[in-house]
Design an enzyme around this catalytic site. Structure first.
Site, PDB file in Angstrom:
ATOM      1  N   TRP A 180      -1.874   1.939  -2.877  1.00 40.27           N
ATOM      2  CA  TRP A 180      -2.582   3.188  -2.567  1.00 40.27           C
ATOM      3  C   TRP A 180      -1.716   4.396  -2.912  1.00 40.27           C
ATOM      4  O   TRP A 180      -2.189   5.391  -3.455  1.00 40.27           O
ATOM      5  CB  TRP A 180      -3.028   3.177  -1.114  1.00 40.27           C
ATOM      6  CG  TRP A 180      -4.003   4.238  -0.674  1.00 40.27           C
ATOM      7  CD1 TRP A 180      -4.016   4.814   0.571  1.00 40.27           C
ATOM      8  CD2 TRP A 180      -5.106   4.824  -1.400  1.00 40.27           C
ATOM      9  NE1 TRP A 180      -5.052   5.708   0.661  1.00 40.27           N
ATOM     10  CE2 TRP A 180      -5.733   5.742  -0.547  1.00 40.27           C
ATOM     11  CE3 TRP A 180      -5.606   4.682  -2.693  1.00 40.27           C
ATOM     12  CZ2 TRP A 180      -6.842   6.503  -0.925  1.00 40.27           C
ATOM     13  CZ3 TRP A 180      -6.709   5.442  -3.083  1.00 40.27           C
ATOM     14  CH2 TRP A 180      -7.310   6.336  -2.212  1.00 40.27           C
ATOM     15  N   ARG A 225      10.537   2.976  -0.593  1.00 39.92           N
ATOM     16  CA  ARG A 225      11.709   2.239  -0.117  1.00 39.92           C
ATOM     17  C   ARG A 225      12.398   1.534  -1.286  1.00 39.92           C
ATOM     18  O   ARG A 225      13.599   1.544  -1.429  1.00 39.92           O
ATOM     19  CB  ARG A 225      11.202   1.206   0.901  1.00 39.92           C
ATOM     20  CG  ARG A 225      12.195   0.589   1.781  1.00 39.92           C
ATOM     21  CD  ARG A 225      11.493  -0.267   2.790  1.00 39.92           C
ATOM     22  NE  ARG A 225      10.465  -1.157   2.200  1.00 39.92           N
ATOM     23  CZ  ARG A 225       9.842  -2.104   2.865  1.00 39.92           C
ATOM     24  NH1 ARG A 225      10.111  -2.293   4.139  1.00 39.92           N
ATOM     25  NH2 ARG A 225       8.934  -2.864   2.282  1.00 39.92           N
ATOM     26  N   LYS A 227     -12.881  -1.012   9.991  1.00 39.39           N
ATOM     27  CA  LYS A 227     -13.571  -1.683   8.880  1.00 39.39           C
ATOM     28  C   LYS A 227     -12.703  -2.781   8.276  1.00 39.39           C
ATOM     29  O   LYS A 227     -13.216  -3.737   7.696  1.00 39.39           O
ATOM     30  CB  LYS A 227     -14.058  -0.668   7.840  1.00 39.39           C
ATOM     31  CG  LYS A 227     -12.973   0.114   7.084  1.00 39.39           C
ATOM     32  CD  LYS A 227     -12.442  -0.588   5.872  1.00 39.39           C
ATOM     33  CE  LYS A 227     -11.193   0.087   5.333  1.00 39.39           C
ATOM     34  NZ  LYS A 227     -10.526  -0.692   4.292  1.00 39.39           N
ATOM     35  N   ASP A 279     -16.981   3.200   3.835  1.00 37.78           N
ATOM     36  CA  ASP A 279     -15.801   2.353   3.653  1.00 37.78           C
ATOM     37  C   ASP A 279     -16.077   0.915   4.118  1.00 37.78           C
ATOM     38  O   ASP A 279     -15.563  -0.048   3.542  1.00 37.78           O
ATOM     39  CB  ASP A 279     -14.616   2.950   4.420  1.00 37.78           C
ATOM     40  CG  ASP A 279     -13.278   2.566   3.805  1.00 37.78           C
ATOM     41  OD1 ASP A 279     -13.272   1.881   2.768  1.00 37.78           O
ATOM     42  OD2 ASP A 279     -12.236   2.963   4.369  1.00 37.78           O
ATOM     43  N   SER A 301     -11.132  -6.234  -1.808  1.00 33.09           N
ATOM     44  CA  SER A 301     -10.490  -5.915  -0.525  1.00 33.09           C
ATOM     45  C   SER A 301      -9.524  -7.017  -0.110  1.00 33.09           C
ATOM     46  O   SER A 301      -9.872  -8.205  -0.094  1.00 33.09           O
ATOM     47  CB  SER A 301     -11.551  -5.743   0.564  1.00 33.09           C
ATOM     48  OG  SER A 301     -10.984  -5.960   1.843  1.00 33.09           O
ATOM     49  N   GLU A 345      -4.241  -4.632   6.666  1.00 31.71           N
ATOM     50  CA  GLU A 345      -4.082  -3.953   7.964  1.00 31.71           C
ATOM     51  C   GLU A 345      -4.940  -4.565   9.070  1.00 31.71           C
ATOM     52  O   GLU A 345      -4.618  -4.453  10.253  1.00 31.71           O
ATOM     53  CB  GLU A 345      -4.437  -2.467   7.823  1.00 31.71           C
ATOM     54  CG  GLU A 345      -3.501  -1.668   6.948  1.00 31.71           C
ATOM     55  CD  GLU A 345      -2.251  -1.184   7.681  1.00 31.71           C
ATOM     56  OE1 GLU A 345      -1.896  -1.768   8.716  1.00 31.71           O
ATOM     57  OE2 GLU A 345      -1.630  -0.225   7.189  1.00 31.71           O
TER      58      GLU A 345
HETATM   59  N1  LIG Z   1      -4.941  -0.205  -1.456  1.00 32.26           N
HETATM   60  C1  LIG Z   1      -6.021   0.480  -1.167  1.00 32.26           C
HETATM   61  O1  LIG Z   1      -7.043   0.372  -1.879  1.00 32.26           O
HETATM   62  C2  LIG Z   1      -6.041   1.400   0.009  1.00 32.26           C
HETATM   63  C3  LIG Z   1      -5.078   1.326   1.003  1.00 32.26           C
HETATM   64  N2  LIG Z   1      -5.139   2.151   2.091  1.00 32.26           N
HETATM   65  C4  LIG Z   1      -4.143   2.074   3.147  1.00 32.26           C
HETATM   66  O2  LIG Z   1      -2.900   2.568   2.674  1.00 32.26           O
HETATM   67  C5  LIG Z   1      -1.813   1.926   3.350  1.00 32.26           C
HETATM   68  C6  LIG Z   1      -0.850   1.362   2.322  1.00 32.26           C
HETATM   69  O3  LIG Z   1      -1.576   0.407   1.573  1.00 32.26           O
HETATM   70  P1  LIG Z   1      -1.131  -0.089   0.129  1.00 32.26           P
HETATM   71  O4  LIG Z   1      -0.365   0.947  -0.586  1.00 32.26           O
HETATM   72  O5  LIG Z   1      -2.330  -0.608  -0.538  1.00 32.26           O
HETATM   73  O6  LIG Z   1      -0.159  -1.297   0.544  1.00 32.26           O
HETATM   74  P2  LIG Z   1       0.922  -2.080  -0.326  1.00 32.26           P
HETATM   75  O7  LIG Z   1       1.188  -3.342   0.401  1.00 32.26           O
HETATM   76  O8  LIG Z   1       0.509  -2.130  -1.755  1.00 32.26           O
HETATM   77  O9  LIG Z   1       2.210  -1.125  -0.247  1.00 32.26           O
HETATM   78  C7  LIG Z   1       2.808  -0.739   0.949  1.00 32.26           C
HETATM   79  C8  LIG Z   1       3.864   0.303   0.701  1.00 32.26           C
HETATM   80  O10 LIG Z   1       4.497   0.645   1.928  1.00 32.26           O
HETATM   81  C9  LIG Z   1       5.906   0.612   1.787  1.00 32.26           C
HETATM   82  N3  LIG Z   1       6.514   0.099   3.001  1.00 32.26           N
HETATM   83  C10 LIG Z   1       6.257  -1.073   3.616  1.00 32.26           C
HETATM   84  N4  LIG Z   1       7.009  -1.194   4.708  1.00 32.26           N
HETATM   85  C11 LIG Z   1       7.764  -0.080   4.779  1.00 32.26           C
HETATM   86  C12 LIG Z   1       8.749   0.391   5.678  1.00 32.26           C
HETATM   87  N5  LIG Z   1       9.129  -0.345   6.740  1.00 32.26           N
HETATM   88  N6  LIG Z   1       9.311   1.599   5.435  1.00 32.26           N
HETATM   89  C13 LIG Z   1       8.954   2.312   4.370  1.00 32.26           C
HETATM   90  N7  LIG Z   1       8.016   1.928   3.482  1.00 32.26           N
HETATM   91  C14 LIG Z   1       7.445   0.746   3.689  1.00 32.26           C
HETATM   92  C15 LIG Z   1       6.189  -0.326   0.630  1.00 32.26           C
HETATM   93  O11 LIG Z   1       7.358   0.158   0.033  1.00 32.26           O
HETATM   94  P3  LIG Z   1       8.204  -0.616  -1.104  1.00 32.26           P
HETATM   95  O12 LIG Z   1       7.226  -1.408  -1.913  1.00 32.26           O
HETATM   96  O13 LIG Z   1       8.803   0.512  -1.869  1.00 32.26           O
HETATM   97  O14 LIG Z   1       9.196  -1.461  -0.412  1.00 32.26           O
HETATM   98  C16 LIG Z   1       4.971  -0.131  -0.247  1.00 32.26           C
HETATM   99  O15 LIG Z   1       5.191   0.908  -1.134  1.00 32.26           O
HETATM  100  C17 LIG Z   1      -2.455   0.874   4.256  1.00 32.26           C
HETATM  101  O16 LIG Z   1      -2.565   1.398   5.540  1.00 32.26           O
HETATM  102  C18 LIG Z   1      -3.836   0.668   3.648  1.00 32.26           C
HETATM  103  O17 LIG Z   1      -4.786   0.251   4.603  1.00 32.26           O
HETATM  104  C19 LIG Z   1      -6.125   3.085   2.215  1.00 32.26           C
HETATM  105  C20 LIG Z   1      -7.086   3.223   1.243  1.00 32.26           C
HETATM  106  C21 LIG Z   1      -7.112   2.394   0.065  1.00 32.26           C
HETATM  107  O1  LIG Z   2      -9.276   0.788   2.444  1.00 26.66           O
HETATM  108  C1  LIG Z   2      -9.570   0.289   1.379  1.00 26.66           C
HETATM  109  C2  LIG Z   2     -10.668   0.821   0.540  1.00 26.66           C
HETATM  110  O2  LIG Z   2     -11.212   1.993   1.066  1.00 26.66           O
HETATM  111  C3  LIG Z   2      -8.822  -0.900   0.888  1.00 26.66           C
HETATM  112  O3  LIG Z   2      -9.168  -2.032   1.616  1.00 26.66           O
HETATM  113  P1  LIG Z   2      -8.219  -3.308   1.655  1.00 26.66           P
HETATM  114  O4  LIG Z   2      -6.942  -2.885   2.320  1.00 26.66           O
HETATM  115  O5  LIG Z   2      -8.966  -4.340   2.443  1.00 26.66           O
HETATM  116  O6  LIG Z   2      -7.986  -3.732   0.236  1.00 26.66           O
END
Ligand SMILES: NC(=O)C1=CN([C@@H]2O[C@H](COP(=O)(O)OP(=O)(O)OC[C@H]3O[C@@H](n4cnc5c(N)ncnc54)[C@H](OP(=O)(O)O)[C@@H]3O)[C@@H](O)[C@H]2O)C=CC1
Ligand SMILES: O=C(CO)COP(=O)(O)O
Length: 297
Positions: free
Chosen positions: A13, A32, A163, A216, A226, A253
């Site tokens: 994201w 990180r 969701k 969503d 998802s 999540e």
């Molecule tokens: N993917 C999607 O389509 C969507 C995701 N979201 C939400 O966004 C959030 C992130 O999701 P997403 O990016 O997909 O997840 P990913 O698993 O792809 O990435 C998670 C990120 O968080 C970082 N991270 C994890 N643990 C730590 C920590 N302890 N300290 C600092 N950084 C940390 C990681 O850093 P590194 O890799 O650098 O170690 C990585 O960059 C979630 O809450 C998700 O629900 C919301 C809308 C859409």
């Molecule tokens: O929040 C999301 C789309 O809006 C992404 O959902 P997932 O974390 O289940 O892939």
């Protein structure tokens, strides 16, 4: 544009938001783990920006804020969707110890990162008690993302977190081949359930019938894109949670959020049968027994 901007967290994201926010101006990104991405910087450099978008998993936020963050009049958008399991606190409650309410907003709405990073159109809600914060962030968003303002922070948070749990339930339903009728019933009862839960904490009904809720939920609970839905599919195949999460390699999540909702519902006596069954399946209950319990009288 009123200043510099950085995304914190270069997961799926974070990278998609970085791509989107780089369309109109330079946008920094940090994480990180160092990555070979254009405008990747160290954390100290990112924290010097005026505007921050934070995209790290909900369960990690408290420790990250404690260990890494110092408020410097930043304006912040939180991109995470979840409820902290250890405390049952919503993300806005966690951030409140570090950032004044008027400086923070929460992104909600249907937005698979994989589509956003291709520049495909979508609509998002920026939720904040401050309309000024929305007005400041809105110009950063590219033309392919339509943004709306809402002041219903708790509604957006509950919808975005809930969701994910319902997507797990829906994935279980699909994996067990219970049919489209069962799946639609589960999703629509899920919408009622998340609204009931949200109402208890002061959320507005309108958030649940709009992008943050129905939008969503329908997206996430009906697509193998998802991660949470795929967790449900894995559970239906009787895979262990450990194996499912290892295979996924990204955050789902709904797993921890189901625990948070279960505990909050018990404490506040809120009727949340689907979230409860998801929690029980994650704890080892047979998924078919669980879905039968939900879908029978
Ligand atoms: N993917 C999607 O389509 C969507 C995701 N979201 C939400 O966004 C959030 C992130 O999701 P997403 O990016 O997909 O997840 P990913 O698993 O792809 O990435 C998670 C990120 O968080 C970082 N991270 C994890 N643990 C730590 C920590 N302890 N300290 C600092 N950084 C940390 C990681 O850093 P590194 O890799 O650098 O170690 C990585 O960059 C979630 O809450 C998700 O629900 C919301 C809308 C859409
Ligand atoms: O929040 C999301 C789309 O809006 C992404 O959902 P997932 O974390 O289940 O892939």
């Amino acid at each position: 544009m009123k200043g510099s901007i950085a995304v914190i967290g270069a997961g799926k994201w974070g990278q998609a938001l970085h791509f989107a926010l780089s369309q109109k101006q330079k946008c920094l990104i940090t994480s990180r783990t160092k990555r070979d991405i254009k405008n990747f910087v160290d954390l100290d450099t990112a924290l010097k920006c005026d505007f921050l978008v934070i995209a790290i998993p909900a369960q990690e936020i408290r420790a990250w804020l404690k260990n890494n963050f110092k408020f410097n009049n930043h304006k912040i958008l939180v991109a995470s969707k979840g409820i902290e399991a250890s405390s049952g606190e919503f993300l806005n409650e966690i951030y409140a110890d570090f950032v004044p309410e008027k400086n923070i907003g929460f992104i909600s709405g249907p937005s698979f990162a994989a589509e956003v990073i291709q520049g495909l159109p979508c609509a998002l809600v920026l939720n904040s008690s401050s309309k000024e914060l929305y007005d400041d962030f809105e110009p950063f968003f590219p033309n392919f993302i339509k943004t709306y303002y809402s002041d219903d922070v708790i509604g957006a948070e509950v919808a975005g977190a809930y969701k994910n749990v319902l997507a797990i339930a829906s994935g279980i339903c699909e994996g067990l081949n219970l049919g489209k009728n069962a799946q639609a019933s589960l999703i629509s009862r899920g919408l009622v359930e998340m609204q009931r839960f949200g109402k208890h904490f002061g959320a507005k009904k309108s958030s649940f019938v709009g992008l943050s809720g129905a939008g969503d939920l329908f997206l996430t609970a009906s697509s193998t894109m998802s991660r949470n839905y795929r967790v449900g599919l894995g559970l239906a195949e009787n895979k262990s949670l450990e194996d499912i999460l290892e295979e996924l390699g990204e955050v789902a999540e709904g797993v921890k959020t189901s625990e948070a909702i279960y505990n909050l519902s018990s404490k506040h006596e809120i009727y949340t049968p689907i979230a409860k069954e998801v929690k029980l399946v994650l704890d080892g209950k047979n998924p078919l027994d669980s879905l039968k319990d939900l879908l029978s009288n």
